[in-house]
Design a protein around this motif. Structure first.
Motif, PDB file in Angstrom:
ATOM      1  N   TRP A  88      28.815  43.255  32.733  1.00  0.00           N
ATOM      2  CA  TRP A  88      29.453  44.431  33.333  1.00  0.00           C
ATOM      3  C   TRP A  88      29.954  44.110  34.737  1.00  0.00           C
ATOM      4  CZ3 TRP A  88      27.688  46.975  37.728  1.00  0.00           C
ATOM      5  CH2 TRP A  88      28.420  48.102  38.077  1.00  0.00           C
ATOM      6  N   LEU A  89      29.160  43.389  35.509  1.00  0.00           N
ATOM      7  CA  LEU A  89      29.541  43.022  36.866  1.00  0.00           C
ATOM      8  C   LEU A  89      30.763  42.114  36.866  1.00  0.00           C
ATOM      9  CD1 LEU A  89      28.688  43.285  39.840  1.00  0.00           C
ATOM     10  CD2 LEU A  89      27.370  41.197  39.531  1.00  0.00           C
ATOM     11  N   ILE A  90      30.827  41.198  35.928  1.00  0.00           N
ATOM     12  CA  ILE A  90      31.969  40.284  35.844  1.00  0.00           C
ATOM     13  C   ILE A  90      33.245  41.064  35.531  1.00  0.00           C
ATOM     14  CG2 ILE A  90      32.967  38.422  34.464  1.00  0.00           C
ATOM     15  CD1 ILE A  90      30.050  37.369  34.244  1.00  0.00           C
ATOM     16  N   VAL A  91      33.167  41.998  34.601  1.00  0.00           N
ATOM     17  CA  VAL A  91      34.342  42.796  34.252  1.00  0.00           C
ATOM     18  C   VAL A  91      34.743  43.690  35.418  1.00  0.00           C
ATOM     19  CG1 VAL A  91      35.191  44.621  32.732  1.00  0.00           C
ATOM     20  CG2 VAL A  91      33.948  42.699  31.783  1.00  0.00           C
ATOM     21  N   ALA A  92      33.760  44.282  36.098  1.00  0.00           N
ATOM     22  CA  ALA A  92      34.056  45.181  37.214  1.00  0.00           C
ATOM     23  C   ALA A  92      34.663  44.433  38.400  1.00  0.00           C
ATOM     24  CB  ALA A  92      32.788  45.908  37.641  1.00  0.00           C
ATOM     25  N   LEU A  93      34.277  43.194  38.610  1.00  0.00           N
ATOM     26  CA  LEU A  93      34.760  42.437  39.762  1.00  0.00           C
ATOM     27  C   LEU A  93      35.925  41.509  39.438  1.00  0.00           C
ATOM     28  CD1 LEU A  93      31.351  41.526  41.429  1.00  0.00           C
ATOM     29  CD2 LEU A  93      32.920  43.364  42.032  1.00  0.00           C
ATOM     30  N   ALA A  94      36.458  41.572  38.241  1.00  0.00           N
ATOM     31  CA  ALA A  94      37.519  40.647  37.836  1.00  0.00           C
ATOM     32  C   ALA A  94      38.782  40.807  38.667  1.00  0.00           C
ATOM     33  CB  ALA A  94      37.858  40.844  36.355  1.00  0.00           C
ATOM     34  N   ILE A  95      39.091  42.004  39.092  1.00  0.00           N
ATOM     35  CA  ILE A  95      40.318  42.241  39.848  1.00  0.00           C
ATOM     36  C   ILE A  95      40.260  41.592  41.224  1.00  0.00           C
ATOM     37  CG2 ILE A  95      39.626  44.421  40.873  1.00  0.00           C
ATOM     38  CD1 ILE A  95      42.481  45.401  40.344  1.00  0.00           C
ATOM     39  N   TYR A  96      39.072  41.265  41.702  1.00  0.00           N
ATOM     40  CA  TYR A  96      38.922  40.720  43.044  1.00  0.00           C
ATOM     41  C   TYR A  96      38.972  39.198  43.086  1.00  0.00           C
ATOM     42  CZ  TYR A  96      37.378  45.489  43.717  1.00  0.00           C
ATOM     43  OH  TYR A  96      37.313  46.847  43.710  1.00  0.00           O
ATOM     44  N   ALA A  97      39.340  38.537  42.003  1.00  0.00           N
ATOM     45  CA  ALA A  97      39.381  37.077  41.984  1.00  0.00           C
ATOM     46  C   ALA A  97      40.467  36.548  42.921  1.00  0.00           C
ATOM     47  CB  ALA A  97      39.607  36.560  40.564  1.00  0.00           C
ATOM     48  N   LEU A  98      41.672  37.100  42.869  1.00  0.00           N
ATOM     49  CA  LEU A  98      42.748  36.629  43.746  1.00  0.00           C
ATOM     50  C   LEU A  98      42.485  36.992  45.202  1.00  0.00           C
ATOM     51  CD1 LEU A  98      45.513  35.239  44.027  1.00  0.00           C
ATOM     52  CD2 LEU A  98      46.533  37.494  43.755  1.00  0.00           C
ATOM     53  N   PRO A  99      42.086  38.239  45.536  1.00  0.00           N
ATOM     54  CA  PRO A  99      41.778  38.511  46.950  1.00  0.00           C
ATOM     55  C   PRO A  99      40.641  37.643  47.486  1.00  0.00           C
ATOM     56  CG  PRO A  99      42.072  40.569  45.800  1.00  0.00           C
ATOM     57  CD  PRO A  99      42.086  39.480  44.767  1.00  0.00           C
ATOM     58  N   PHE A 100      39.655  37.337  46.652  1.00  0.00           N
ATOM     59  CA  PHE A 100      38.577  36.450  47.095  1.00  0.00           C
ATOM     60  C   PHE A 100      39.105  35.053  47.380  1.00  0.00           C
ATOM     61  CE2 PHE A 100      35.209  33.379  46.140  1.00  0.00           C
ATOM     62  CZ  PHE A 100      34.275  33.765  47.092  1.00  0.00           C
ATOM     63  N   VAL A 141      40.611  36.291  27.789  1.00  0.00           N
ATOM     64  CA  VAL A 141      41.549  37.355  27.431  1.00  0.00           C
ATOM     65  C   VAL A 141      41.006  38.723  27.854  1.00  0.00           C
ATOM     66  CG1 VAL A 141      42.582  38.567  25.468  1.00  0.00           C
ATOM     67  CG2 VAL A 141      42.642  36.081  25.565  1.00  0.00           C
ATOM     68  N   CYS A 142      39.735  38.957  27.608  1.00  0.00           N
ATOM     69  CA  CYS A 142      39.142  40.258  27.962  1.00  0.00           C
ATOM     70  C   CYS A 142      39.105  40.480  29.465  1.00  0.00           C
ATOM     71  CB  CYS A 142      37.733  40.367  27.382  1.00  0.00           C
ATOM     72  SG  CYS A 142      37.699  40.485  25.599  1.00  0.00           S
ATOM     73  N   ILE A 143      38.693  39.480  30.215  1.00  0.00           N
ATOM     74  CA  ILE A 143      38.589  39.625  31.661  1.00  0.00           C
ATOM     75  C   ILE A 143      39.971  39.698  32.295  1.00  0.00           C
ATOM     76  CG2 ILE A 143      37.714  38.572  33.777  1.00  0.00           C
ATOM     77  CD1 ILE A 143      35.539  39.661  31.959  1.00  0.00           C
ATOM     78  N   TRP A 189      44.246  43.155  34.677  1.00  0.00           N
ATOM     79  CA  TRP A 189      45.603  43.687  34.546  1.00  0.00           C
ATOM     80  C   TRP A 189      45.557  45.217  34.492  1.00  0.00           C
ATOM     81  CZ3 TRP A 189      50.425  41.146  33.519  1.00  0.00           C
ATOM     82  CH2 TRP A 189      51.456  42.008  33.159  1.00  0.00           C
ATOM     83  N   THR A 190      44.668  45.740  33.663  1.00  0.00           N
ATOM     84  CA  THR A 190      44.567  47.187  33.491  1.00  0.00           C
ATOM     85  C   THR A 190      44.107  47.871  34.766  1.00  0.00           C
ATOM     86  OG1 THR A 190      44.051  46.848  31.170  1.00  0.00           O
ATOM     87  CG2 THR A 190      43.499  48.986  32.096  1.00  0.00           C
ATOM     88  N   ARG A 191      43.122  47.304  35.436  1.00  0.00           N
ATOM     89  CA  ARG A 191      42.608  47.929  36.652  1.00  0.00           C
ATOM     90  C   ARG A 191      43.637  47.936  37.762  1.00  0.00           C
ATOM     91  NH1 ARG A 191      36.596  47.960  37.631  1.00  0.00           N
ATOM     92  NH2 ARG A 191      37.344  47.913  39.766  1.00  0.00           N
ATOM     93  N   LEU A 192      44.529  46.943  37.799  1.00  0.00           N
ATOM     94  CA  LEU A 192      45.556  46.924  38.832  1.00  0.00           C
ATOM     95  C   LEU A 192      46.686  47.881  38.503  1.00  0.00           C
ATOM     96  CD1 LEU A 192      46.420  45.605  41.496  1.00  0.00           C
ATOM     97  CD2 LEU A 192      47.745  44.004  40.140  1.00  0.00           C
ATOM     98  N   THR A 193      47.081  47.940  37.251  1.00  0.00           N
ATOM     99  CA  THR A 193      48.227  48.773  36.881  1.00  0.00           C
ATOM    100  C   THR A 193      47.857  50.233  36.654  1.00  0.00           C
ATOM    101  OG1 THR A 193      47.973  48.155  34.555  1.00  0.00           O
ATOM    102  CG2 THR A 193      49.509  46.858  35.887  1.00  0.00           C
ATOM    103  N   VAL A 194      46.599  50.597  36.774  1.00  0.00           N
ATOM    104  CA  VAL A 194      46.203  51.981  36.580  1.00  0.00           C
ATOM    105  C   VAL A 194      46.784  52.868  37.679  1.00  0.00           C
ATOM    106  CG1 VAL A 194      44.017  52.051  37.845  1.00  0.00           C
ATOM    107  CG2 VAL A 194      44.256  53.356  35.759  1.00  0.00           C
ATOM    108  N   PHE A 195      47.119  52.287  38.827  1.00  0.00           N
ATOM    109  CA  PHE A 195      47.688  53.058  39.921  1.00  0.00           C
ATOM    110  C   PHE A 195      49.185  53.269  39.767  1.00  0.00           C
ATOM    111  CE2 PHE A 195      43.961  51.029  41.889  1.00  0.00           C
ATOM    112  CZ  PHE A 195      43.279  52.178  42.220  1.00  0.00           C
ATOM    113  N   ALA A 196      49.808  52.546  38.851  1.00  0.00           N
ATOM    114  CA  ALA A 196      51.247  52.645  38.679  1.00  0.00           C
ATOM    115  C   ALA A 196      51.608  53.967  38.020  1.00  0.00           C
ATOM    116  CB  ALA A 196      51.773  51.491  37.838  1.00  0.00           C
ATOM    117  N   GLU A 197      52.619  54.597  38.562  1.00  0.00           N
ATOM    118  CA  GLU A 197      53.083  55.863  38.010  1.00  0.00           C
ATOM    119  C   GLU A 197      53.995  55.574  36.826  1.00  0.00           C
ATOM    120  OE1 GLU A 197      56.354  59.176  39.322  1.00  0.00           O
ATOM    121  OE2 GLU A 197      55.075  58.332  40.869  1.00  0.00           O
ATOM    122  N   THR A 198      53.727  56.226  35.713  1.00  0.00           N
ATOM    123  CA  THR A 198      54.600  56.046  34.562  1.00  0.00           C
ATOM    124  C   THR A 198      55.813  56.950  34.737  1.00  0.00           C
ATOM    125  OG1 THR A 198      53.385  57.727  33.350  1.00  0.00           O
ATOM    126  CG2 THR A 198      52.729  55.446  33.019  1.00  0.00           C
TER     127      THR A 198
END
Length: 158
Positions: free
Chosen positions: A18-30, A120-122, A127-136
């Motif tokens: 769960w922690l790995i999935v939750a923190l996946a978006i922070y790989a590039l900023p880290f 693929v999952c991570i 991808w999903t966590r970053l694009t969730v802020f995008a307005e459709t």
């Protein structure tokens, strides 16, 4: 005792996943923060200064990417930013899934299969966590305005 150990190990591995999935978006900023922090340290900023510069650069990277994805009208820019975040997350997911699959001791082929599925999952999670802020936005005709034609002869009657 054996049952308690198995339950606690299962819970621990589940929390780790769960922690790995939750923190996946922070790989590039880290990665950005780590590199800029090392550059600041070698530039003479000191440990505290380098740490502050690293945290600020990582936070700025994440905030700028989320802002650009959320308010950009260019689909190409959104895809490029989301890909820049998803690829490092997928690489990290691959290595974590490979390490976790080695605990059970399956064959090397199954380790690679699990590692690729983890990547693929991570990567998809980042991808999903970053694009969730995008307005459709709905698709509009090239003429803009919301009518069906530029001549006005095909307008809807309200």
């Amino acid at each position: 005792m054996l049952t308690l150990g198995l339950v606690l190990n299962t819970v621990g591995i589940g929390l780790l996943c769960w922690l790995i999935v939750a923190l996946a978006i922070y790989a590039l900023p880290f990665f950005v923060a780590l590199n800029i922090g090392v550059l600041a340290l070698h530039g003479g900023a000191g440990i505290v200064g380098a740490l502050l510069v690293a945290v600020a650069s990582g936070a700025l990277t994440l905030a700028a990417a989320q802002f650009a994805v959320a308010f950009s009208r260019s689909m190409t820019l959104r895809i490029a930013i989301a890909t820049a975040f998803a690829v490092p997350a997928a690489v990290a997911g691959y290595h974590v899934a490979l390490a976790l699959s080695q605990i059970g001791g399956p064959s090397p082929v199954w380790r690679e299969v699990f590692a690729c599925l983890g990547a693929v999952c991570i990567g998809g999670s980042a991808w999903t966590r970053l694009t969730v802020f995008a307005e459709t936005r709905r698709l509009e005709p090239a003429g803009g305005g919301g009518d069906y034609g530029s001549t006005g002869s095909h307008r809807r009657i309200a």
